[in-house]
Enzyme design. Structure first.
Site, mmCIF file in Angstrom:
data_model
loop_
_atom_site.group_PDB
_atom_site.id
_atom_site.type_symbol
_atom_site.label_atom_id
_atom_site.label_comp_id
_atom_site.label_asym_id
_atom_site.label_seq_id
_atom_site.Cartn_x
_atom_site.Cartn_y
_atom_site.Cartn_z
ATOM 1 N N LYS A 40 0.796 -1.346 0.042
ATOM 2 C CA LYS A 40 0.005 0.030 -0.118
ATOM 3 C C LYS A 40 0.826 1.280 0.093
ATOM 4 C CE LYS A 40 -0.848 1.550 3.994
ATOM 5 N NZ LYS A 40 -1.200 1.910 5.014
ATOM 6 N N THR A 41 1.860 1.204 1.047
ATOM 7 C CA THR A 41 2.474 2.371 1.146
ATOM 8 C C THR A 41 3.413 2.677 -0.089
ATOM 9 O OG1 THR A 41 2.654 2.106 3.420
ATOM 10 C CG2 THR A 41 4.338 3.682 2.541
ATOM 11 N N ASP A 97 -3.875 8.588 2.766
ATOM 12 C CA ASP A 97 -3.507 7.092 3.134
ATOM 13 C C ASP A 97 -4.576 6.771 4.401
ATOM 14 O OD1 ASP A 97 -2.103 4.736 3.712
ATOM 15 O OD2 ASP A 97 -0.626 5.789 5.211
ATOM 16 N N GLU A 98 -4.817 5.163 4.455
ATOM 17 C CA GLU A 98 -5.690 4.762 5.515
ATOM 18 C C GLU A 98 -6.964 5.680 5.414
ATOM 19 O OE1 GLU A 98 -4.629 2.262 7.007
ATOM 20 O OE2 GLU A 98 -2.478 2.275 7.985
ATOM 21 N N GLN A 150 -9.710 -3.102 7.613
ATOM 22 C CA GLN A 150 -8.579 -2.720 8.878
ATOM 23 C C GLN A 150 -8.999 -1.665 9.381
ATOM 24 O OE1 GLN A 150 -4.246 -3.452 7.499
ATOM 25 N NE2 GLN A 150 -5.143 -3.390 5.517
ATOM 26 N N ARG A 162 -0.508 -9.434 10.775
ATOM 27 C CA ARG A 162 0.940 -8.900 11.142
ATOM 28 C C ARG A 162 2.001 -10.215 10.601
ATOM 29 N NH1 ARG A 162 0.202 -4.760 9.522
ATOM 30 N NH2 ARG A 162 -2.034 -5.967 9.188
#
Length: 616
Positions: A36-37, A231-232, A262, A571
């Site tokens: 994503k980043t 973002d997010e 998320q 994770r």
DNA sequence: GGTCACACAGTTTTT
DNA sequence: CTGTGTGACC
């Protein structure tokens, strides 16, 4: 110079599509571990290098400073591959990357006066807000017993997140309690104005208001920011959503990245539906799914997928990976929380000492509540295994730090009665000395010099006994604050930084392991968002703990708990351990709860049950 | 003005 | 159980 090919190299087809997408609104639905980043930073780099968009015309908004810094560093590497540190580079060549709050603070310092906000306003954090609420309650002759300040504050904060102002609130207030809150809200706002203070929620709300009432100010920003990357996006609240719409208004080049699965911050006003309704806001919205996962084994992903699919109110991405199937997800039933901790310690010890295929830093232990960390810490201390605890009391929430800051805040803003109250509480005599000193002191000292002089005249440090270990930690924290002061000689800059940028945790959070960052990581599932570890333990998987008891009654809240567990599971890179205890001591109470429903949602063929006997 | 004891609350958290 | 915060007392 980097060519186009190198920006697109090592990106999969959907990532490339996201990076090279042209004009217009774009939504990237990015699952955990899907890069994503990477997609976001590469897109920014692509716009700059390939589309010749000047960096100052790009705006990158995030929710945490950590995420913003990460973006900057990665962008820097893409644009100037030889330089590794942001600090060493002319930041003018980078787009503005920051949090919503820091962006808004900038806007308001510059243009806030148009709506009656003094440029030197003070920013109130949660504890400052709480004190202001208490002062309001006293003023209105409300009893703190009847109206818990924290509850009142929470309600007001929620209202602000939804852009309901103090004057609008009364019309929404139902029942006697909300009517009381309505009255307090109005008085609280008046008080903040008197004190020349804005709380965190105000930063967003007032900016939206400013843009509404002063289109010419908004137009400035609209013209400047041709491309906006967020973002997010599932974590945006109503105010952030409106702000986004305002900023994007002219060019409509919004690139939002997020994942409904998320969304774990509903409790603080985030509304993941902002992600789902984007299609209605922009009929020509292009949506790209990033579903290839580069982090975990297929087994971990399948387990997580099966579990999260039970959520009905949002779409779920179908993650897949080219990594192998890997080991099954392990499930351990412990007799007690102590047994659970021992199981973890033993497992870590086996993997790192007897057959050192992993180092302690490869492990993370995730739990639902901070209170669970104690037992784990004790077990690690006992076994002599290094660990690092993430979270706990934030640096700027520590009493000794808040004390020092109160002196400095009052120094720049004598209207700030919250700071003054604290100064008085530190000691009346100290307060007098401080005020006398303030009167005769020329105002142009550097932050550090001023802080030192205040500490000297008030003899503040004498409150601490350097023989006591806890006091020593506090003195260390003040030292740390001094070093922050060194970096920001201008007092206003310093206070802004202190309010909006969280510091690394203070010394009493640190044990021998932290120095080298080599220990097993202990943190809440919330804190784990955005991280990854080869081996992850998710502990305390019992009904009432995870999902938490306060969530059991509402479907929405259970779904958020389920997303939190999804975040926790994903994770893990190679190995995932789950555990629960048949009996647990919690807040001094013996409890006994059934296995978490979330574990029951994992197909048994992906699970491996571990017995105590297997441990030896 | 400062210290000590008792009451009491206690998801999650960034800004 | 434990940290925090208020109120009573010296």
């Amino acid at each position: 110079m980097l060519g186009r090919s190198s920006i697109l190299a090592h990106l999969n087809p959907p990532q490339q599509a996201a990076v090279t997408y042209g004009e217009g609104p774009l939504l990237i639905l990015a699952g955990p571990g899907s890069g994503k980043t990477r997609a976001l930073t590469h897109r920014a780099a692509y716009l700059i290098k390939e589309k010749q968009v000047p960096p100052e015309n790009i705006l990158l908004l995030t929710f945490t400073n950590k995420a913003a810094d990460e973006m900057k560093i990665r962008l820097q590497k893409l644009l100037v591959p030889s330089v590794n540190s942001v600090n060493s580079v002319n930041s003018a060549s980078l787009p503005f990357a920051g949090t919503f709050h820091s962006f808004c603070a900038r806007v308001l310092r510059r243009y806030g006066q148009a709506i009656g906000i003094p440029p030197g306003f003070t920013i109130y954090d949660t504890s400052d807000q709480k004190e202001a609420i208490k002062q309001t309650l006293r003023k209105l002759n409300f009893s703190e017993k009847k109206l818990a300040p924290t509850a009142v504050l929470k309600t007001i904060s929620q209202a602000k997140n939804e852009m309901i102002t103090a004057t609008e609130y009364p019309q929404y207030a139902r029942g006697p309690w909300q009517r009381d809150v309505a009255e307090i809200y109005l008085a609280y706002e008046k008080m903040l104005r008197q004190y020349q203070a804005l709380d965190f929620d105000d930063l967003l709300l007032k900016t939206v208001q400013l843009f509404r009432s002063h289109p010419e100010v908004l137009a400035n920003y609209q013209n400047q920011f041709q491309y906006i990357l967020i973002d997010e996006y599932q974590d945006t609240n109503q105010a952030q959503y409106l702000l986004t719409r305002q900023l994007v208004g002219k060019w409509r080049n919004l690139c939002a990245v997020g994942d409904a699965s998320q969304a774990i911050y509903g409790f603080r006003g985030a509304n993941y539906r902002n992600l789902l309704t984007l299609q209605q806001d922009f009929v020509d919205l292009k949506t790209i799914n990033l579903e290839q996962n580069y982090r975990s084994t297929q087994t971990i992903l399948s387990a997580a997928n099966a579990m999260i699919k039970k959520n009905a109110s949002h779409p779920v991405l179908n993650l897949w990976t080219q990594n192998g199937a890997g080991d099954p997800v392990a499930l351990y039933e412990a007799r007690s929380e102590i047994d659970e901790a021992d199981f973890i310690v033993n497992t870590v010890a086996t993997q790192t000492l007897r057959q050192p295929s992993f180092s302690p830093a490869d492990f993370a232990i995730l739990y639902r509540t901070n209170a669970q960390s104690r037992t784990l810490e004790e077990a690690f201390l006992h076994a002599g295994l290094p660990y690092r605890l993430v979270g706990g009391t934030r640096f700027y929430d520590r009493k000794e730090i808040k004390d020092c800051l109160a002196y400095l805040k009052y120094w720049t803003n004598p209207q700030d009665k919250v700071a003054f109250k604290r100064i008085e509480q530190i000691g009346k005599r100290r307060a007098e000395k401080f005020l006398k000193f303030k009167e005769k002191q020329a105002p142009s000292l550097s932050t550090l010099k001023l802080l030192d002089k205040i500490l000297q005249t008030t003899a503040y440090l004498e409150l601490f006994d350097s023989q006591s270990e806890t006091d020593l930690a506090k003195l260390e924290n003040i030292k740390e604050l001094r070093s922050v002061a060194t970096q920001h000689p201008d007092l206003t800059n310093f206070l802004e930084n202190v309010a909006l940028v969280e510091q690394e945790n203070g010394v009493d959070q640190v044990n021998q392991a932290d120095q080298v960052n080599q220990g097993v990581t202990l943190m809440t599932a919330h804190a784990a968002k955005g991280t990854e570890f080869p081996i992850v333990f998710v502990v305390g998987l019992e009904e009432g703990l995870f999902p938490h008891s306060r969530s059991l009654l509402e479907k929405d809240k259970i779904e958020e708990e389920r997303r939190l567990f999804y975040v926790a599971m994903t994770r893990a890179k190679s190995r995932l351990f789950l555990s629960y205890a048949r009996r647990r001591l919690y807040f001094g109470q013996r409890t006994s709860n059934p296995l978490s429903r979330f574990v029951n949602d994992i197909p048994t063929d992906l699970l491996e049950f571990i017995n105590e006997s297997l441990l030896e």
